[in-house]
Design a protein around this motif. Sequence first.
Motif, short mmCIF file in Angstrom:
data_model
loop_
_atom_site.label_atom_id
_atom_site.label_comp_id
_atom_site.label_asym_id
_atom_site.label_seq_id
_atom_site.Cartn_x
_atom_site.Cartn_y
_atom_site.Cartn_z
N ALA A 1 0.84 -1.20 0.00
CA ALA A 1 0.00 0.00 0.00
C ALA A 1 0.88 1.25 0.00
N SER A 2 1.92 1.21 0.81
CA SER A 2 2.85 2.35 0.89
C SER A 2 3.62 2.52 -0.41
N GLU B 1 1.45 4.13 -3.05
CA GLU B 1 1.40 5.58 -2.80
C GLU B 1 2.63 6.26 -3.39
N TYR C 1 3.16 9.17 -6.83
CA TYR C 1 3.79 10.50 -6.80
C TYR C 1 5.06 10.53 -7.67
N PRO D 1 6.30 7.94 3.38
CA PRO D 1 4.97 8.57 3.41
C PRO D 1 4.92 9.78 4.36
N ALA E 1 -2.21 11.86 -10.44
CA ALA E 1 -1.11 11.57 -9.50
C ALA E 1 -1.63 11.60 -8.06
N GLY E 2 -0.98 10.84 -7.19
CA GLY E 2 -1.37 10.80 -5.78
C GLY E 2 -2.48 9.82 -5.51
N ASP E 3 -2.91 9.12 -6.55
CA ASP E 3 -3.97 8.13 -6.39
C ASP E 3 -3.34 6.74 -6.36
N ALA E 4 -3.10 6.23 -5.16
CA ALA E 4 -2.43 4.94 -5.01
C ALA E 4 -3.30 3.79 -5.49
N ILE E 5 -4.61 3.98 -5.44
CA ILE E 5 -5.56 2.90 -5.74
C ILE E 5 -5.38 2.35 -7.15
N ARG E 6 -4.95 3.23 -8.06
CA ARG E 6 -4.80 2.80 -9.46
C ARG E 6 -3.77 1.67 -9.62
N PHE E 7 -2.86 1.51 -8.63
CA PHE E 7 -1.84 0.46 -8.76
C PHE E 7 -2.23 -0.85 -8.07
#
Lengths: 454, 237
Positions: free
Chosen positions: A175-176, A179, A183, A395, A446-452
């Motif tokens: 998850a980290s 994130e 970025y 983070p 950018a900044g949207d971790a969910i996409r990965f």
Amino acid sequence: MKLSVTLKGRNYSFHDLKEVLAKANEEKSGDRLAGIAAADAAERVAAKYVLSELRLADIRENPLLCPDKDEVSRLIEEDLAEDVYQAFSSFTVGELREYLLRSDTTGSELLRVGSGLTSEMIAAVCKLMSNLDLIQAASRMEILTTCRTTIGYKGTLASRAQPNHPSDHVGGMKASLFEALSYGIGDAVIGINPATDAVENMKSLLYATKEVIDRWSIPTQNCVLAHITTQMRAVEEGAPADMLFQSLAGTEEGNRGFGIDLALLEEADALIRARGTAEGPNRWYFETGQGSELSSESHFGIDQVTLEARCYGLAKRFNPFIVNTVVGFIGPEYLYDSKQVIRAGLEDHFMAKLHGLPMGCDICYTNHMQTDQNDMDNLSILLASAGVSFVIGVPLADDCMLNYQSLSYHDIATVRETLRMKPAPAFEAWLESVGVMRDGRLTAEAGDAIRFVY
Amino acid sequence: MDRQRQAEIFERLAAHSPARIGVGRTGTRALTQEVLKLRLDHAHAVDAVYGEVSPALLAEFELFTVDTQFQDKELYLKRPDKGRLLSAEGSAAIAERCLRRPQVQVVVADGLSAKAVDANLPDILPALMDSLEANGLTAGTPFYVRGARVGCMDDIGRILEPESLVLLIGERPGLAAATSMSAYMCYRPYPGRKDSERTVISNIHARGTPPVEAGAHIGSVLRKMLEQRKSGIGFII
């Protein structure tokens, strides 16, 4: 070798080169703790005067730590480009400073000169240089290294994503990491400090990072920063590691404190060349930091700047992919406040670059130092201006495993945007392909971790 | 995978991490609330380092105070060696007021977090005293050391010659926990003991090892230490 000087009617004399080098340092709490710092401001400058008049040959002919007693000294001697050294041996340290700073001394000339200087000579000239001297000289040198990908190009600022987790939970780590990627962070390495130094744990982190790299075809490399023997076991058992990591000290005894010696590093080097998952020639990640030899009582009365330079002499032997100083991690007894940390960060970066190393910095601090996040903002801009090869991101600047603060993912994106610097080329192209970056700037996505998540 | 499903998985993964993730941004910068939260946590950590243990708390537990040679906070931070030696007055005070050669010497110290003492002492000290009794051990005269490093155990050992010593000391504060305490234990401390000859229970705070639990555990550790006549590496808990 002239070890005395009279300034404004006061005579200053020093016993030996070691004392001159120590007293010529800018103020550092570590040199005071060791009892080797200048007694007052005037003595500090007097030591700089004496140092400026010493010839490079004086430094070589008066070893601080005998090559037959210390393998780091031996290796620095062995790796010196003798022909280059001969051409500069009659230069004084003051003349060397001026040569390095001449307008027509190019980056490649700096690297050529550096190959003919011992670590002690590089430390010596550093002591005569102001912060801006250190920034300007370093900014001229371009040092490219390749593991799976290539970093170090001028105008780029690479980064290590450091998705540490207090109990090495693979899901939490991922998850980290997602994130970080969102970025634009992670082009130098996805590097994890494990909470537990055990082979199975290490392997699961290597497999997990490799899985993410493969899933999204990310042009970067992975590394888990366990003890070298743990990493070797994991690689021998087939775990996918692009490079090996090790902390270095500037003396043989200091390295023994880390549980390593030259023979072990050579064994590990052969292993990662044979069994590593990267194709490129650079397969090592080293960390250093002023004060580590004093903390392990293996400093032999040598100052922490000179010992730090000797770490780079050792690192050079193994052609690392990346090196960084963990500049503010060691604590206030070695670097007390932001002034000392900023100075050390600039010194370490310059000295490593003059050794020809791909030098980065963990721009960081602990909570018992006289520093805060504003100081990290300052140092990140200074080091990026100096052309630092990479910096470390966690983070929101808070490393929840190591309990210290570094730069945030946001900070690195901000430095890039403010100074118009880009990620490493292959990584930038990848960021564009996944929609996180366009024309060198972060996109709305950018900044949207969910996409990965997959 | 659809967005909804991705978001659910991310939430589940992120729940496993105390890292500050999924925090959003304005431009490339962090959001105001997140910045302030970070500043607040750092402020607590700094205040823990520079704070003083509550005199009322020390009075409540009848702990008298002795100083090391640290002089002030700045020197304390710059010179760890000063925090390992008691001041002349401190040495004299414990020689005069403490029972000599006790089975267990209990010492409380600020270390790098005075707040750790404030937060944990009311729970850990009574639990520790009970556990000593439950393990058939007798304690000497407890006291508080200001400006202390772990190594002050050896200097205290030189003066009081206890069979064992337990030091309850504040840890270097992190952002997640500014009130974490460690219990360092040593069999027959004396000047020259190495770090590797001490046994430690660390991460003692409300969200780590609870102080009551840690206190209750220390008695049995010390009993085994006295039975095995060693601490640190080679000592089997």
